[in-house]
Design an enzyme around this catalytic site. Structure first.
Site, short mmCIF file in Angstrom:
data_model
loop_
_atom_site.label_atom_id
_atom_site.label_comp_id
_atom_site.label_asym_id
_atom_site.label_seq_id
_atom_site.Cartn_x
_atom_site.Cartn_y
_atom_site.Cartn_z
N GLY A 154 0.88 -1.05 0.13
CA GLY A 154 0.09 -0.05 0.08
C GLY A 154 0.91 1.21 -0.15
O GLY A 154 0.44 2.29 -0.60
N ASP A 155 2.05 1.15 0.51
CA ASP A 155 2.98 2.10 0.76
C ASP A 155 3.77 2.10 -0.70
O ASP A 155 3.99 3.10 -1.23
CB ASP A 155 3.88 2.39 1.94
CG ASP A 155 3.17 2.51 3.04
OD1 ASP A 155 2.61 3.77 3.15
OD2 ASP A 155 2.99 1.77 4.11
N LEU A 156 4.52 1.08 -0.71
CA LEU A 156 5.57 1.01 -1.80
C LEU A 156 4.99 1.11 -3.24
O LEU A 156 5.76 1.90 -3.91
CB LEU A 156 6.13 -0.50 -1.84
CG LEU A 156 6.92 -0.64 -0.43
CD1 LEU A 156 7.54 -2.23 -0.22
CD2 LEU A 156 7.86 0.44 0.12
#
Length: 382
Positions: free
Chosen positions: A166-168
């Site tokens: 979700g971040d990367l």
């Protein structure tokens, strides 16, 4: 590049750009990025400047500590904005505006500025929703974006993907957006606003589930390591571990059957449709065959004919000659420790301007004098 980000999505985005040669100045809140104190440490968390989490995604950057609630620090920040090419922040929507440092204000100081934001639910400038302003983390994005619903075993619960995608993935998309904006400015002289939302990014990444829903009218769900439209494309338990086999096209299926000594299976199930219709029967055959062989022997038997690989541990990754030949493990200094550490290298390879980590992560406020001509309060020994 001014980096006002913390934790993972923003720092990973600016790390990619730092690896590609950008001069990234990390502007940290009083006390520094929240993840400076996160483990693991080599030995002593009290002596070491930061843990592995911070080191990995902040390598090659400069650091300055600023308090936007302090007028003098705001003026110092604006002096940096005037010289910047790109600014990246990952606060909640409206945070920068609280300090009168939003996009519209900053472009008064630097009309050519590329201003990029990474938020859980995007920014109102590019599409306003009632979710904006809510906090979001990787787990939230994976849950909302459909990732967890299609991840895990059939009879198990919705499952988070191990790495913080979700971040990367959001970070990688935001990096692409920034580079596109840099190219646009090189051609037109115009800066612009770049916005990437975590929820939006997860929908982009689960594109298969989106078209499946549209085409079939049915919501895709979990099916373990298998694939909804390809077989065999799965993980199989061996005598000493697991291996994956991707033999879904007719030629690879025929070759797999030859290695197994099961020409009858190739004859009886010659097409993709045949194999999908009878996947449970065929899975049982493959499971029985794989269970009688050690992982290395199975992979060696298929290598060069059928796509197959062992399911590796991180320890095995560290021992893989391919990883070292591709410079995917990079040694950096760990301040406060007598031991160097290894972090993941850059997967982007280029023949002229090779991306690479450019040294360790910075100490908090380490580059104040270089950036502002003021002596930093902290020292390399702090």
């Amino acid at each position: 590049m001014l980096d006002l980000t913390q934790v993972l999505a923003g720092p990973y985005c600016t790390m990619l750009l730092a690896d590609m040669g950008a001069d990234v100045v990390k502007i940290e809140r009083p006390g520094g990025d929240l993840i400076r104190s996160n483990p693991p440490f080599v030995d002593d968390s009290g002596a070491e400047a930061y843990g592995g989490y911070f080191q990995s995604v902040n390598r090659g950057k400069k650091s300055i500590e600023l308090n936007f609630g302090d007028e003098e620090d705001r003026e110092d920040f604006l002096s940096l904005v005037e010289e910047a090419d790109v600014l990246v922040e990952n606060y909640r929507a409206g945070t920068m505006e609280k300090y009168d440092l939003g996009y519209e204000t900053l472009t008064e100081y630097n009309p050519d500025l590329i201003y990029s934001s990474i938020r859980g639910f995007g920014d109102p400038r590019t599409g306003e929703t009632d979710r904006q302003g809510q906090p979001s983390f990787d787990l939230i994005a994976q849950a909302l974006g459909g990732v967890m619903e299609i991840t895990g075993q059939e009879d198990g619960p919705p499952t988070k993907v191990g790495p913080g995608i979700g971040d990367l993935f959001t970070a990688a998309l935001n990096c692409v957006g920034i580079l596109a904006a840099v190219n646009h400015r090189a051609q037109t002289g115009e800066g612009q606003y770049v916005d990437t939302g975590m929820y939006d990014s997860m929908i982009s990444m689960t594109e298969r589930a989106i078209y499946q829903q549209s085409y079939t009218g049915e919501a895709p769900t979990r099916q373990g390591n298998s694939h909804p439209t390809l077989f065999p494309y799965d993980a199989f338990e061996t005598a000493d571990g697991y291996a994956v086999i991707a033999a879904f096209n007719d030629r690879h299926w025929s070759d797999l059957c030859d290695v197994m000594g099961r020409a009858d299976l190739a004859t009886e199930y010659p097409t993709t449709a045949d194999r999908l219709k009878n996947r449970e029967i065929l899975r049982a055959e493959l499971e029985e065959w794989a269970a009688e062989r050690e992982t290395d022997a199975l992979v060696d038997a298929l290598e060069g004919q059928v796509p197959a690989a062992p399911v590796q541990t991180t320890e095995e990754i560290f021992e893989d000659p391919h990883v070292h030949a591709r410079d995917m493990l990079v040694t950096v200094e760990q301040p406060g420790s007598d031991t160097d550490v290894e972090i993941a290298g850059s997967a982007i390879k280029m023949s002229k301007t090779e991306p690479r980590p450019r040294g360790r992560a910075p100490l908090l406020d380490e580059h104040r004098e270089e950036l502002l001509g003021e002596e930093a309060e902290t020292t390399a020994d702090d």
